[in-house]
Write a protein that holds these residues in place. Sequence first.
Motif, mmCIF file in Angstrom:
data_model
loop_
_atom_site.group_PDB
_atom_site.id
_atom_site.type_symbol
_atom_site.label_atom_id
_atom_site.label_comp_id
_atom_site.label_asym_id
_atom_site.label_seq_id
_atom_site.Cartn_x
_atom_site.Cartn_y
_atom_site.Cartn_z
ATOM 1 N N LEU A 66 10.469 6.823 6.727
ATOM 2 C CA LEU A 66 9.102 7.107 7.173
ATOM 3 C C LEU A 66 8.664 8.424 6.563
ATOM 4 C CD1 LEU A 66 7.459 6.695 10.628
ATOM 5 C CD2 LEU A 66 7.326 8.906 9.478
ATOM 6 N N ASP A 67 7.511 8.408 5.903
ATOM 7 C CA ASP A 67 6.961 9.628 5.313
ATOM 8 C C ASP A 67 5.483 9.370 4.990
ATOM 9 O OD1 ASP A 67 8.352 12.301 3.907
ATOM 10 O OD2 ASP A 67 6.394 11.763 3.065
ATOM 11 N N PRO A 68 4.616 10.357 5.172
ATOM 12 C CA PRO A 68 3.192 10.162 4.876
ATOM 13 C C PRO A 68 2.816 10.342 3.416
ATOM 14 C CG PRO A 68 3.520 12.325 5.814
ATOM 15 C CD PRO A 68 4.858 11.643 5.857
ATOM 16 N N SER A 69 3.719 10.886 2.599
ATOM 17 C CA SER A 69 3.387 11.147 1.196
ATOM 18 C C SER A 69 3.736 9.942 0.325
ATOM 19 C CB SER A 69 4.147 12.380 0.683
ATOM 20 O OG SER A 69 4.036 12.483 -0.726
ATOM 21 N N ARG A 70 2.725 9.300 -0.211
ATOM 22 C CA ARG A 70 2.946 8.114 -1.033
ATOM 23 C C ARG A 70 3.738 8.446 -2.298
ATOM 24 N NH1 ARG A 70 0.248 6.108 -5.248
ATOM 25 N NH2 ARG A 70 -1.492 7.549 -4.982
ATOM 26 N N LYS A 71 3.457 9.574 -2.920
ATOM 27 C CA LYS A 71 4.142 9.906 -4.170
ATOM 28 C C LYS A 71 5.600 10.305 -3.933
ATOM 29 C CE LYS A 71 0.089 10.914 -6.965
ATOM 30 N NZ LYS A 71 -0.594 11.861 -7.868
ATOM 31 N N MET A 72 5.881 10.925 -2.807
ATOM 32 C CA MET A 72 7.284 11.192 -2.467
ATOM 33 C C MET A 72 8.017 9.873 -2.256
ATOM 34 S SD MET A 72 7.884 14.570 -2.341
ATOM 35 C CE MET A 72 9.018 15.104 -1.053
ATOM 36 N N LEU A 73 7.351 8.921 -1.601
ATOM 37 C CA LEU A 73 7.973 7.618 -1.376
ATOM 38 C C LEU A 73 8.154 6.845 -2.680
ATOM 39 C CD1 LEU A 73 6.236 6.458 1.932
ATOM 40 C CD2 LEU A 73 8.571 7.314 1.646
ATOM 41 N N ASP A 74 7.296 7.071 -3.664
ATOM 42 C CA ASP A 74 7.497 6.452 -4.968
ATOM 43 C C ASP A 74 8.836 6.894 -5.561
ATOM 44 O OD1 ASP A 74 5.089 5.116 -4.848
ATOM 45 O OD2 ASP A 74 4.004 6.570 -6.089
ATOM 46 N N TYR B 30 2.567 8.936 9.430
ATOM 47 C CA TYR B 30 2.900 10.156 10.160
ATOM 48 C C TYR B 30 3.692 9.795 11.406
ATOM 49 C CZ TYR B 30 -0.704 12.583 7.417
ATOM 50 O OH TYR B 30 -1.442 13.117 6.404
ATOM 51 N N ILE B 31 4.181 10.825 12.089
ATOM 52 C CA ILE B 31 4.827 10.620 13.381
ATOM 53 C C ILE B 31 4.473 11.802 14.284
ATOM 54 C CG2 ILE B 31 7.008 11.785 12.787
ATOM 55 C CD1 ILE B 31 8.412 9.484 14.387
ATOM 56 N N GLY B 32 4.266 11.501 15.560
ATOM 57 C CA GLY B 32 3.993 12.554 16.529
ATOM 58 C C GLY B 32 2.532 12.764 16.845
ATOM 59 N N PHE B 33 1.635 12.149 16.065
ATOM 60 C CA PHE B 33 0.200 12.301 16.290
ATOM 61 C C PHE B 33 -0.393 11.108 17.017
ATOM 62 C CE2 PHE B 33 1.380 14.767 12.577
ATOM 63 C CZ PHE B 33 0.852 16.014 12.882
ATOM 64 N N TYR B 34 0.323 10.002 17.002
ATOM 65 C CA TYR B 34 -0.074 8.772 17.676
ATOM 66 C C TYR B 34 1.167 7.892 17.711
ATOM 67 C CZ TYR B 34 -0.685 8.061 12.647
ATOM 68 O OH TYR B 34 -0.505 8.068 11.294
ATOM 69 N N GLN B 35 1.121 6.813 18.447
ATOM 70 C CA GLN B 35 2.257 5.899 18.482
ATOM 71 C C GLN B 35 2.287 5.095 17.183
ATOM 72 O OE1 GLN B 35 3.400 3.924 22.145
ATOM 73 N NE2 GLN B 35 3.415 1.966 21.074
ATOM 74 N N THR B 36 3.423 5.079 16.521
ATOM 75 C CA THR B 36 3.562 4.306 15.288
ATOM 76 C C THR B 36 3.636 2.810 15.614
ATOM 77 O OG1 THR B 36 5.980 4.309 15.329
ATOM 78 C CG2 THR B 36 4.904 6.212 14.292
ATOM 79 N N HIS B 37 3.634 1.995 14.562
ATOM 80 C CA HIS B 37 3.751 0.550 14.733
ATOM 81 C C HIS B 37 5.209 0.109 14.872
ATOM 82 C CE1 HIS B 37 -0.451 -0.540 14.215
ATOM 83 N NE2 HIS B 37 -0.522 0.337 13.248
ATOM 84 N N ILE B 38 6.127 1.039 14.881
ATOM 85 C CA ILE B 38 7.540 0.684 15.029
ATOM 86 C C ILE B 38 7.791 0.212 16.458
ATOM 87 C CG2 ILE B 38 9.908 1.541 14.903
ATOM 88 C CD1 ILE B 38 8.841 3.686 12.928
#
Length: 246
Positions: A122-130, A145-153
């Motif tokens: 899990l990470d919000p940066s698309r280029k890091m995930l690339d 992101y995590i911690g700002f709202y409930q994720t879909h997990i």
Amino acid sequence: MVVHGRASPWTSQSKIPAEMEERDTSPEADTAAAGLADEKDCRESRWQVPEHTVKAYDEWADRYELDVNSSNYSGAISACKAIADYYPLSKRNDVKILDVGAGTGMIGSYLKKNYFKNIDALDPSRKMLDKLREKKIYGTIWNDYIGFYQTHIPDGYYDCAVTSGAFTDDHIPVSSVCELVRIVKSGGVICTVIREENLTNSLEYCKLEPTFQDLEKGGKIEKVSRRVFSGYWFRSKGVCYMHKVL
């Protein structure tokens, strides 16, 4: 490999599932949707989603590992060691792990060397995930992101969640701990690695240990270990926590 993302300026251009395409991102909606823990268990954070941080990581992605390795950063290795010490070799194939703030996949690389095979990111940066995808280590990838709202997990989806370096200013808030408790199954563990000085120098992260204590008193987690180590980042010490979800 499965990739999940949210409809936002930093999300991958790949098609987003319909249920993710529209979402009320107001603070009121996030608070109502979170369902992370009772108010007494999760200390309030007024952080906003750090889009500027994601932009910085997108720009840093190509040279990130070179820069981090030159700093003698040992957080990822320390996290992996704690997880490897907890799980016997005979069980590692079956442990489903979420690498939170996975970046380019440094933790995943160490976990793979220690015979863990079921690793998501899990990470919000698309280029890091690339960069992370190039390692061909991870299964499901959550561009979020995590911690700002409930994720879909889903609730209790993982046996283990691990994060190192994400609890630093303008990254993820302390409220992320409560989301980690939600997505890790009962009997699973959460490994958290943080720079020691952040626990006292940061207005946000001075709330981390009190949040752990609140959750322990509420019967939601149990402390397994707390280890201080040298060389987290240059000369800074780090702290590695292991908590069992009850």
